[in-house]
Scaffold this motif. Structure first.
Motif: not given
Length: 258
Positions: A111-112, A176-186
């Motif tokens: 994702p990054y 600034e890169i990390k802020r654009q990714v939403e992580f979730k368990e799935h």
């Protein structure tokens, strides 16, 4: 009662909702037996009892089950096609608010990578990636965003210089890169899939699943794509029954939905 591997699979599902039957049995059983022996435990029943009371061992088990081989810009030639063909097409069709899902994202390299690749086409604050994985431990690592040099081998020099800070032998990805990714368990085998995706990226993961499980997941991916959306898979994978599911094959690793 016989505490064999069939019993163990049911016990693990009750405990974690991870369906071991979806994995190639010989390979997975060997991995699990190795872990149990490493912990000096005799018998599946005793190991399950330990998983129920020992949080550290439970997390070790889930981490061991999941395959966490990941790197930035894995197979650069495929990312070149994403950059030069797929992203321009998507932006032309869907506009700048793209819905992108990185499924089974492991430690966040993928994702990054997507965020960085999209900065060539969109302002950073307009980029959002939804990233999921079954493993809480790798998601925690992804949120930290600390990687070894080997993981960064494929990162373009401009991005490595701009978005990474060297900390000892490791590299920290920029906030600034990390802020654009939403992580979730799935869990790909049991959880509801997000709908209306313009791009789904799931690479080098399903090779560990049975053919039936693969087909089920590819169907769910198809249903969760918006018309005109694309599925991006790994270079070692293929969707043999893609036409039957409804995909049109763009090339060996991009599949579209009309």
């Amino acid at each position: 009662m016989t505490y064999d591997y069939e019993w163990f699979k049911k016990a693990v599902f009750d405990l974690t909702k991870i369906d071991l039957s979806a994995y190639k049995e010989k390979q997975m059983k060997r991995r699990i037996d190795t872990l149990i022996n490493k912990n000096n435990i005799v018998g599946y029943d005793k190991y399950v009892s330990e998983l129920k009371i020992n949080k550290t061992r439970f997390e070790e088990f889930v981490n061991y089950l999941t395959i966490n081989v990941s790197e930035f810009y894995r197979n650069p030639g495929q990312w070149d096609i994403l950059d030069k063909e797929v992203f321009p097409y998507m932006i032309g069709k869907f506009g700048k608010s793209l819905k992108i899902w990185s499924a089974a994202c492991s430690t966040g390299d993928e994702p990054y990578s997507l965020v960085m690749a999209l900065t060539k086409h969109l302002p950073l604050n307009q980029i959002k990636i939804f990233a999921t994985d079954i493993d809480k431990q790798v998601l925690a690592k992804a949120k930290v965003g600390l990687y070894n040099e080997k993981s960064l081998a494929g990162v373009p020099a401009e991005f490595k210089k701009k978005y990474f800070t060297k900390i000892g032998p490791s590299f920290q990805i920029a906030d600034e890169i990390k802020r654009q990714v939403e992580f979730k368990e799935h869990n790909l085998l049991k959880d509801t899939y997000p709908a209306g995706n313009h791009l789904i990226v799931c690479r080098n993961v399903l090779i560990y699943f049975t053919e039936d499980a693969k087909t089920e997941i590819f169907k769910k991916f198809f249903n969760s794509l918006a018309p005109g959306g694309h599925l991006f898979i790994g270079s070692t994978e293929q969707i043999i029954n893609h036409a039957e599911i409804g995909y049109n094959r763009q090339n060996s690793f991009f599949y579209g939905k009309d």
